[in-house]
Motif scaffolding. Structure first.
Motif, short mmCIF file in Angstrom:
data_model
loop_
_atom_site.label_atom_id
_atom_site.label_comp_id
_atom_site.label_asym_id
_atom_site.label_seq_id
_atom_site.Cartn_x
_atom_site.Cartn_y
_atom_site.Cartn_z
N VAL A 39 1.43 -0.74 0.24
CA VAL A 39 0.15 0.15 -0.35
C VAL A 39 0.89 1.32 -0.35
N SER A 40 0.79 2.13 -0.89
CA SER A 40 0.92 3.57 -0.57
C SER A 40 0.44 4.14 -0.10
N ALA A 41 2.06 5.08 0.59
CA ALA A 41 1.18 6.16 1.62
C ALA A 41 -0.09 7.21 0.93
N ARG A 42 0.43 7.21 -0.77
CA ARG A 42 -0.86 7.95 -1.28
C ARG A 42 -2.23 6.99 -1.12
N GLU A 43 -2.27 6.16 -1.30
CA GLU A 43 -3.11 5.44 -1.43
C GLU A 43 -4.37 5.12 0.45
N GLN A 59 -4.89 15.08 4.41
CA GLN A 59 -4.85 13.97 4.37
C GLN A 59 -3.82 13.39 4.22
N ARG A 60 -2.72 14.29 3.46
CA ARG A 60 -0.70 13.72 3.85
C ARG A 60 -0.96 13.89 5.94
N ASP A 103 9.16 13.09 2.54
CA ASP A 103 8.31 12.92 1.00
C ASP A 103 6.85 13.39 0.99
N VAL A 104 5.95 13.18 2.36
CA VAL A 104 4.99 13.18 2.08
C VAL A 104 4.47 14.59 2.27
N LEU A 105 4.67 15.51 3.51
CA LEU A 105 4.45 16.04 3.72
C LEU A 105 4.78 17.20 2.87
N GLU A 106 6.36 17.37 2.66
CA GLU A 106 7.20 18.26 1.11
C GLU A 106 6.90 18.61 0.05
N TRP A 112 2.07 12.84 -4.22
CA TRP A 112 2.69 13.15 -3.03
C TRP A 112 2.21 11.86 -2.69
N GLY A 113 3.58 11.03 -1.77
CA GLY A 113 3.46 9.71 -1.32
C GLY A 113 3.48 8.23 -2.37
#
Length: 146
Positions: A39-43, A59-60, A103-106, A112-113
């Motif tokens: 599962v990706s962080a984006r998912e 979401q992030r 990665d996710v927040l910036e 992203w993710g």
């Protein structure tokens, strides 16, 4: 004044408890989806969106908190997809979370993710199997946000 401080303290306590329930639910759903594939962080962010959290920043933030819970509970490994498949990041949870947050927040844009992947541990598989039995099947789809 004492009453309002008590009420404020109780409100914060209730909020923290509610937030923990939300993170736990998202973590269980991530583990459920992890039974089938990585599962990706984006998912994870997509599932958060499907539950009415339409703001990308929220979401992030929630995706990072879910990943933090999965790591803290030993339910998942975090890594990336390489030439050999899933490649776990070999670092302390603190270093991994720092990398996830960076990665996710910036990360600009809507992709992203996508460089962060989550793979269930055996304990995560057990949580995913329990979630399959106890959660509403309508919640199992990441595509509900469409």
């Amino acid at each position: 004044m004492t009453t309002s401080r008590l009420a404020a303290g109780k409100s914060r306590s209730i909020f923290r408890e509610a937030a923990n329930v939300i993170y736990s639910r998202f973590a269980r759903l991530a583990a459920l989806h992890g039974l089938e594939d990585w599962v990706s962080a984006r998912e994870v962010g997509g599932f958060v969106a499907s539950q009415g959290f339409s703001d990308q920043a929220v979401q992030r933030d929630l995706a990072v908190l879910v990943i933090r819970e999965l790591l803290a509970e030993g339910l998942a490994d975090v890594g990336e997809i390489g030439s050999e498949g899933f490649e776990s990041w070999q670092a302390t949870p603190e270093v991994i979370l720092s990398r996830v947050e960076s990665d996710v927040l910036e990360h600009p844009g809507s992709d992203w993710g996508m460089d962060i992947w989550i793979k269930n541990t055996p304990a995560g598989d057990e949580v995913g199997k329990a979630a399959r039995k106890s959660l509403d099947p309508k919640l199992w789809s990441w595509d509900l946000a469409d």
